[in-house]
Motif scaffolding. Structure first.
Motif, short mmCIF file in Angstrom:
data_model
loop_
_atom_site.label_atom_id
_atom_site.label_comp_id
_atom_site.label_asym_id
_atom_site.label_seq_id
_atom_site.Cartn_x
_atom_site.Cartn_y
_atom_site.Cartn_z
N LYS A 35 -17.96 8.80 -3.64
CA LYS A 35 -17.72 7.80 -2.75
C LYS A 35 -18.60 6.60 -2.77
O LYS A 35 -19.64 6.62 -3.04
CB LYS A 35 -17.95 8.51 -1.26
N PRO A 36 -17.87 5.43 -2.54
CA PRO A 36 -18.43 4.38 -2.72
C PRO A 36 -19.51 3.96 -1.50
O PRO A 36 -20.48 3.22 -1.74
CB PRO A 36 -17.51 3.05 -2.66
N TYR A 37 -19.43 4.53 -0.38
CA TYR A 37 -20.38 4.38 0.82
C TYR A 37 -20.35 5.83 1.53
O TYR A 37 -19.39 6.69 1.41
CB TYR A 37 -19.84 3.28 1.65
N ASP A 38 -21.43 6.04 2.45
CA ASP A 38 -21.23 7.10 3.28
C ASP A 38 -20.54 6.68 4.64
O ASP A 38 -21.11 5.97 5.31
CB ASP A 38 -22.61 7.36 3.51
N PRO A 39 -19.51 7.35 4.93
CA PRO A 39 -18.80 7.01 6.09
C PRO A 39 -19.61 7.20 7.59
O PRO A 39 -19.15 6.25 8.40
CB PRO A 39 -17.61 7.97 6.21
N SER A 40 -20.58 8.16 7.53
CA SER A 40 -21.34 8.22 8.66
C SER A 40 -22.03 7.15 9.10
O SER A 40 -22.54 7.08 10.13
CB SER A 40 -22.08 9.67 8.57
N LYS A 41 -22.66 6.40 8.09
CA LYS A 41 -23.61 5.29 8.17
C LYS A 41 -22.59 4.14 8.89
O LYS A 41 -23.49 2.99 9.81
CB LYS A 41 -23.96 4.69 6.86
N TYR A 42 -21.32 4.22 8.83
CA TYR A 42 -20.59 3.22 9.35
C TYR A 42 -19.92 3.60 10.54
O TYR A 42 -18.87 3.02 11.05
CB TYR A 42 -19.61 2.49 8.41
N ASN A 43 -20.12 4.55 11.18
CA ASN A 43 -19.96 5.32 12.51
C ASN A 43 -18.32 5.70 12.24
O ASN A 43 -17.57 5.62 13.06
CB ASN A 43 -19.87 4.44 13.70
N LEU A 44 -17.97 6.14 11.04
CA LEU A 44 -16.52 6.36 10.55
C LEU A 44 -16.69 8.21 10.38
O LEU A 44 -17.56 8.67 10.18
CB LEU A 44 -16.00 5.84 9.40
N LEU A 45 -15.42 8.63 10.97
CA LEU A 45 -15.13 9.98 10.94
C LEU A 45 -13.93 10.15 9.81
O LEU A 45 -12.83 9.88 10.18
CB LEU A 45 -15.01 10.72 12.08
N ASN A 96 -12.57 5.10 13.31
CA ASN A 96 -13.81 4.46 13.87
C ASN A 96 -14.36 4.85 15.05
O ASN A 96 -13.60 4.59 16.22
CB ASN A 96 -13.37 3.03 13.82
N LEU A 97 -15.51 5.51 15.38
CA LEU A 97 -15.91 6.15 16.61
C LEU A 97 -16.11 5.09 17.39
O LEU A 97 -16.14 5.44 18.77
CB LEU A 97 -17.10 7.13 16.33
N GLN A 98 -16.56 3.77 17.10
CA GLN A 98 -16.73 2.71 17.99
C GLN A 98 -15.53 2.02 18.63
O GLN A 98 -15.82 1.80 20.02
CB GLN A 98 -17.45 1.56 17.01
N THR A 99 -14.47 2.53 18.30
CA THR A 99 -13.17 1.95 18.87
C THR A 99 -12.44 3.12 19.40
O THR A 99 -11.21 2.86 19.90
CB THR A 99 -12.53 1.13 17.87
N LEU A 100 -12.99 4.33 19.51
CA LEU A 100 -12.30 5.45 20.23
C LEU A 100 -11.94 5.11 21.42
O LEU A 100 -12.95 5.00 22.34
CB LEU A 100 -13.29 6.79 19.82
N ASN A 101 -10.80 5.45 21.99
CA ASN A 101 -10.52 5.37 23.42
C ASN A 101 -10.21 6.71 24.05
O ASN A 101 -10.72 6.72 25.28
CB ASN A 101 -9.04 4.39 23.71
N THR A 102 -9.38 7.35 23.67
CA THR A 102 -9.06 9.00 24.23
C THR A 102 -8.97 9.87 23.16
O THR A 102 -8.88 9.66 22.01
CB THR A 102 -7.62 8.94 25.07
N LEU A 103 -9.40 11.29 23.87
CA LEU A 103 -9.43 12.33 22.89
C LEU A 103 -8.71 13.21 23.72
O LEU A 103 -9.38 13.55 24.85
CB LEU A 103 -10.74 12.64 22.51
N SER A 104 -7.92 14.24 22.97
CA SER A 104 -7.34 15.43 23.64
C SER A 104 -7.68 16.66 22.60
O SER A 104 -7.27 16.41 21.53
CB SER A 104 -5.79 15.38 23.84
#
Length: 93
Positions: A52-62, A76-84
């Motif tokens: 992988k060219p980058y580590d997703p967890s460093k950019y708050n990605l899942l 992107n966990l920074q822009t997460l609005n709702t979760l079911s």
């Protein structure tokens, strides 16, 4: 009634889902809202031997597997609005 949780709790709920399907809404990079039905624990087989060219967890990605598009996607966990998840709805602060 939806429960309100923070982003760390949402990440914890997703990681503890044991591969069960969940749905989430988040804002994409181009500022469009997106509803995704996804799950984790689906192994990705790369087509090449590159790492992988980058580590997703460093950019708050899942990294999740999109059940409708049948492919891996990043949330992107920074822009997460709702979760079911687990038959419960959560609103993310």
């Amino acid at each position: 009634m939806d429960k309100t949780i923070n982003r760390d709790k949402a990440k914890e709920l997703i990681n503890n889902s044991k591969g069960r399907i969940f749905s989430a809404t988040f804002t994409k990079k181009d500022f469009t809202k997106r509803l995704i039905n996804a799950r984790i624990k689906v192994n990705y087989k790369p087509k090449t031997n590159r790492s992988k060219p980058y580590d997703p967890s460093k950019y708050n990605l899942l990294c999740v597997y999109d059940m409708l598009k049948k492919g891996h996607r990043m949330i992107n966990l920074q822009t997460l609005n709702t979760l079911s998840i687990n038959k419960k709805k959560y609103t993310i602060l």
